[in-house]
Structures are given as structure tokens and as C-alpha cells.
Scaffold this active site. Structure first.
Site, PDB file in Angstrom:
ATOM      1  N   ARG A 121      20.011 -23.355  -9.521  1.00  0.00           N
ATOM      2  CA  ARG A 121      20.599 -23.191 -10.911  1.00  0.00           C
ATOM      3  C   ARG A 121      19.694 -23.103 -11.922  1.00  0.00           C
ATOM      4  NH1 ARG A 121      23.028 -27.577  -8.404  1.00  0.00           N
ATOM      5  NH2 ARG A 121      22.424 -28.981  -9.818  1.00  0.00           N
TER       6      ARG A 121
ATOM      7  N   CYS B  83      -0.678   0.503   7.801  1.00  0.00           N
ATOM      8  CA  CYS B  83      -1.467   0.797   6.464  1.00  0.00           C
ATOM      9  C   CYS B  83      -2.428   1.234   6.545  1.00  0.00           C
ATOM     10  CB  CYS B  83      -1.129  -0.451   5.501  1.00  0.00           C
ATOM     11  SG  CYS B  83       0.733  -0.624   5.110  1.00  0.00           S
TER      12      CYS B  83
ATOM     13  N   GLU C  77       0.824  -1.251  -0.115  1.00  0.00           N
ATOM     14  CA  GLU C  77      -0.050   0.129  -0.020  1.00  0.00           C
ATOM     15  C   GLU C  77       0.898   1.254   0.023  1.00  0.00           C
ATOM     16  OE1 GLU C  77      -0.102  -2.531   2.146  1.00  0.00           O
ATOM     17  OE2 GLU C  77      -1.998  -2.878   2.891  1.00  0.00           O
TER      18      GLU C  77
ATOM     19  N   THR D 152      21.424 -39.340   0.886  1.00  0.00           N
ATOM     20  CA  THR D 152      21.467 -38.608  -0.417  1.00  0.00           C
ATOM     21  C   THR D 152      22.826 -38.356  -0.722  1.00  0.00           C
ATOM     22  OG1 THR D 152      19.034 -38.432  -0.342  1.00  0.00           O
ATOM     23  CG2 THR D 152      20.341 -36.703  -1.721  1.00  0.00           C
TER      24      THR D 152
ATOM     25  N   LEU E 124      22.743 -29.085  -4.106  1.00  0.00           N
ATOM     26  CA  LEU E 124      21.552 -28.393  -3.294  1.00  0.00           C
ATOM     27  C   LEU E 124      21.600 -26.784  -3.678  1.00  0.00           C
ATOM     28  CD1 LEU E 124      21.305 -30.732  -0.374  1.00  0.00           C
ATOM     29  CD2 LEU E 124      20.176 -31.107  -2.333  1.00  0.00           C
TER      30      LEU E 124
ATOM     31  N   SER F 264      21.589 -42.448 -10.166  1.00  0.00           N
ATOM     32  CA  SER F 264      20.343 -41.930 -10.336  1.00  0.00           C
ATOM     33  C   SER F 264      20.265 -40.598 -11.361  1.00  0.00           C
ATOM     34  CB  SER F 264      19.548 -41.095  -9.009  1.00  0.00           C
ATOM     35  OG  SER F 264      20.569 -39.931  -8.742  1.00  0.00           O
TER      36      SER F 264
HETATM   37  N1  LIG Z   1      18.193 -37.873  -9.952  1.00  0.00           N
HETATM   38  C1  LIG Z   1      17.287 -36.857  -9.986  1.00  0.00           C
HETATM   39  C2  LIG Z   1      16.829 -36.084  -8.750  1.00  0.00           C
HETATM   40  N2  LIG Z   1      17.503 -36.423  -7.669  1.00  0.00           N
HETATM   41  C3  LIG Z   1      17.298 -35.820  -6.409  1.00  0.00           C
HETATM   42  C4  LIG Z   1      18.284 -35.884  -5.548  1.00  0.00           C
HETATM   43  O1  LIG Z   1      18.691 -37.184  -5.137  1.00  0.00           O
HETATM   44  C5  LIG Z   1      19.864 -35.277  -5.763  1.00  0.00           C
HETATM   45  O2  LIG Z   1      20.675 -35.644  -5.128  1.00  0.00           O
HETATM   46  C6  LIG Z   1      19.648 -33.960  -5.946  1.00  0.00           C
HETATM   47  O3  LIG Z   1      18.582 -33.226  -6.448  1.00  0.00           O
HETATM   48  C7  LIG Z   1      20.801 -33.217  -6.629  1.00  0.00           C
HETATM   49  O4  LIG Z   1      20.944 -32.001  -6.477  1.00  0.00           O
HETATM   50  P1  LIG Z   1      22.068 -31.129  -7.329  1.00  0.00           P
HETATM   51  O5  LIG Z   1      23.385 -31.665  -6.918  1.00  0.00           O
HETATM   52  O6  LIG Z   1      21.791 -29.938  -6.547  1.00  0.00           O
HETATM   53  O7  LIG Z   1      21.541 -31.281  -8.671  1.00  0.00           O
HETATM   54  N3  LIG Z   1      15.944 -35.229  -8.553  1.00  0.00           N
HETATM   55  C8  LIG Z   1      15.008 -35.103  -9.854  1.00  0.00           C
HETATM   56  O8  LIG Z   1      14.124 -33.810  -9.682  1.00  0.00           O
HETATM   57  N4  LIG Z   1      15.408 -35.656 -11.092  1.00  0.00           N
HETATM   58  C9  LIG Z   1      16.389 -36.621 -11.051  1.00  0.00           C
HETATM   59  O9  LIG Z   1      16.623 -37.270 -12.174  1.00  0.00           O
HETATM   60 ZN   LIG Z   2       0.827  -2.719   5.870  1.00  0.00          ZN
END
Ligand SMILES: Nc1c(/N=C/[C@@H](O)[C@H](O)[C@H](O)COP(=O)(O)O)[nH]c(=O)[nH]c1=O
Ligand SMILES: [Zn+2]
Length: 361
Positions: free
Chosen positions: A207, A84, A52, A196, A204, A168
Site C-alpha cells: 500500500r 545482444c 540494448e 504473526t 501483507l 503492536s
Molecule cells: N507493527 C509494525 C510492524 N509490524 C509488522 C508485522 O508484525 C505486521 O503484522 C505486518 O507488517 C502488518 O502488515 P499489514 O497488515 O499489511 O500492514 N511493522 C512495521 O514496520 N512497523 C510497525 O509498527
Molecule cells: Zn541481451
């Protein structure tokens, strides 16, 4: 033009600051006089002027006799900026249209009341559903004092998040992964389990194709502090990293990690609920959980998932021992399965994303 036309404009303005206003809500405001837009604004960052204020600054004297469209009830309390509601009254607008009342019990309805007491007409509820949807994260914070938890999974058509070897890369294609990075840009924290980190050594970070984007705080659940000291997430020059560990851990290693700028949180209570309460206290209002299976399973069984984004790639990897998105014990009966509601299904290249909310009804 209609009230909904200008409220839509205010909602669109508010949404431009997605992920920037945390812990505050996103708010948009538009001033209209004799069919002309004479001012508008959006709240861009906590501590900066409210929507506002921007709109009234742009309109100046013309605001007298105008109509104000605002996506959330004007605030009536002295936060980091003056209320506001007082500004609305002193601007002598003719009419105020509000999409939704402020859910914060401290102010609910007081702003509207103050404006009405000044003799200004106030209408509430125009595009209310959209305003609620826009601020789902904020409304959840107010209601629960916990982060809004989005669990994102990516699996093959036969339900695997990796091959039986653990490999993966990649399941989903570039446009699906870009969609995930857009969510990373909006959230305060991204959480994965040590499994993971050991399997993928993920960065993580956010990008986006055109660069930019903010990196959320990376939160690693690692109860016995197993994390190898060579992993990418320990480079705190690119983004903050917090490790949540248990009371029994190698204190010397914890000290080495702290010296590298890593925050080591030691929680005796290992419940997901306590974890979320602690993360909220540390400023995490919006949390993206990217697994793996053990962590996702823990959030599922704790009933603390607020939104699911499940990506499915049209590929088959097979393998009886290949991991699936949700581990843990799981529910004994299909009737106990967490049902999702308000589904939206989006295609990203060859991949599909099913997004929905737990049906806790
Ligand atoms: N394997 C995959 C994923 N995998 C997800 C997690 O297991 C990964 O460790 C994580 O996203 C990697 O993060 P980065 O290094 O920042 O890219 N997630 C997706 O959406 N598609 C995939 O094919
Ligand atoms: Zn406000």
C-alpha cells in the site's frame, strides 16, 4: 562527457525497473555519438526486449561509430530474445563500455569475447561496484539458486516488536512503513509465521501513498495448519497466498483452503534451507521476511539471511515478556553474533533504519 557520466545514466535507467524484471537482472544501455545521446533503454520485464535492443531501435542507423554503455555484459545466448552481442556487432558501434561481466557461468565473458573478435574495443569495470549493488538479488540467485532473503524488523528503542499483550500497532511511523511497502513492491514474496497471522491478522499487501505497487505472494509458515479460515491473508482475490505446512495436517482443511485459491505446500523437510530451495523452484527470487520472532530466529540460526533492515522507533514499551525481533535459542556467545557490514543508516521521520549485510567473512 566522461564514461562514468554515461554509465551512471545507464545505471539510473536500469534502476527504474526495480522489482519488475525478476527473475532477470535490471540492465540499462545508452548509445552516445560525438557527445550526443542517440539512444537508450532499460530491460523492463522478463521476456521483453533487453536494454540494448531498446537503445539500438531508438538510434537506428546513427548507431554506426557510436559508443555503447551497458550495465551488464551483453548476452551471448539465445534466451527468450536473440543475443545482444550479435546485435552490437551488426550495429557496427565503435566502442563498448561494460560495467560488469555477466556472472552467469553459461555466458560469462562470451558476449565480450564475441564483440572483441569483431574488432570492436570493449572496456569492462566502469562503475562496477554500483552495477553489482544494483543486481544484488540477481547475483545471489545465480550464485546460490536461492531467493535473496531480506529480513525486516521493527522494534521499539527497548527492543520490543510488540507490547507484552501482543499489541503492536504501531511501532514505526508512516514514513518508515512506506519504506517497507516500497520493499514489498520490489519482492516476489513476503513471508511471515503463523504467530504473526494470529497476532496481527495482517494483509501483507503493498500500500504505497500514491497507490499502485504490486502485491507479492504471501507465504505463511504454518506447520500444523492452524490458520483461522477468517483471516485476511486467505482472501486470494487481492494477492496470491501460499501456506507452507508439515506432513501432519488436517487434509480436509487443506482442501477447503485450496478451493479458495490458496496454495498449500506440504514440506516434510522443515529446514529453512529446504524451504528456500522450494520457494526458488516456485519462482520466488526475492523474499521479504517480516517475522515474527520465531521465523526471524530460524533464519538467523540457519545463517540464511542475506540483508537486514532493522527499523527502530524512539519509544519505550517495557515488559520482560514483550517479544523481541529474533526468537529461537540464539547464539551462546556474543562473539557468535551475526555481525552486519556495509551499513547504511536512514532516518524516516522519528524512526531509524539500520540496513546491512551479514559479514560472513
Ligand atoms: N507493527 C509494525 C510492524 N509490524 C509488522 C508485522 O508484525 C505486521 O503484522 C505486518 O507488517 C502488518 O502488515 P499489514 O497488515 O499489511 O500492514 N511493522 C512495521 O514496520 N512497523 C510497525 O509498527
Ligand atoms: Zn541481451
Amino acid at each position: 562527457m566522461s564514461d562514468t557520466h554515461y554509465m551512471q545514466m545507464a545505471l539510473d535507467l536500469a534502476a527504474q525497473a526495480q522489482g519488475q524484471t525478476n527473475p532477470n537482472p535490471m540492465v540499462g544501455a545508452v548509445l552516445v555519438k560525438e557527445g550526443r545521446v542517440i539512444g537508450f533503454g532499460a530491460h523492463l520485464k522478463a521476456g521483453e526486449p533487453h536494454a540494448e535492443v531498446h537503445a539500438f531501435r531508438m538510434a537506428g542507423e546513427q548507431a554506426e561509430g557510436a559508443t555503447l554503455y551497458v550495465t551488464l555484459e551483453p548476452c551471448s545466448h539465445h534466451g527468450r530474445t536473440p543475443p545482444c552481442a550479435d546485435l552490437v556487432v551488426s550495429s557496427r558501434v565503435k566502442r563498448v563500455v561494460v560495467a560488469m561481466q555477466d556472472p552467469n557461468p553459461l555466458v560469462a565473458g562470451r558476449g565480450i569475447q564475441r564483440i572483441r573478435e569483431a574488432g570492436i574495443a570493449v572496456e569492462v569495470g566502469v562503475l562496477e561496484e554500483q552495477a553489482i549493488q544494483l543486481n544484488e538479488r540477481f547475483l545471489h540467485n545465480i550464485r546460490t539458486q536461492r531467493p535473496f532473503v531480506v529480513v525486516k524488523t521493527a522494534m521499539t528503542l527497548d527492543g520490543k516488536i510488540a507490547a507484552h499483550t501482543g499489541d503492536s500497532r504501531w511501532i514505526t511511523g508512516p514514513s518508515a512503513r512506506t519504506a517497507v511497502h516500497k520493499v514489498r513492491d520490489e519482492v516476489d514474496g513476503i513471508l511471515v509465521g503463523i504467530g504473526t497471522v494470529l497476532a496481527d491478522d495482517p494483509e501483507l499487501t503493498t500500500r504505497l501513498p500514491d497507490g499502485g505497487g504490486k502485491n507479492p505472494t504471501r507465504i505463511i509458515l504454518d506447520s500444523s495448519l492452524r490458520i483461522p479460515e477468517t483471516t485476511k491473508v486467505l482472501d486470494t482475490t487481492v494477492a496470491p497466498t501460499w501456506i507452507v505446512t508439515g506432513p501432519e495436517h488436517d487434509e480436509a482443511k487443506a482442501t477447503r483452503l485450496r478451493e479458495r485459491g490458496v496454495r498449500v505446500l506440504s514440506l516434510a523437510d522443515r529446514s529453512v534451507l529446504h524451504l528456500l530451495e522450494e520457494l526458488y523452484k516456485q519462482g520466488i527470487t526475492h523474499l521479504l521476511v517480516e517475522g515474527g520472532a520465531t521465523v526471524n530466529g530460524a533464519f538467523l540460526e540457519a545463517g540464511l539471511i542475506d540483508k537486514v533492515m532493522a527499523f527502530i522507533a524512539p519509544k519505550l514499551v517495557g515488559g520482560a515478556t514483550a517479544p523481541t525481533p529474533f526468537g529461537g535459542t540464539g547464539f551462546a556467545k556474543m562473539s557468535e553474533a551475526l555481525q552486519l557490514r556495509d551499513l547504511s543508516i536512514t532516518v524516516y521521520g522519528n524512526d531509524v533504519c539500520i540496513m546491512g549485510y551479514p559479514d560472513l567473512g
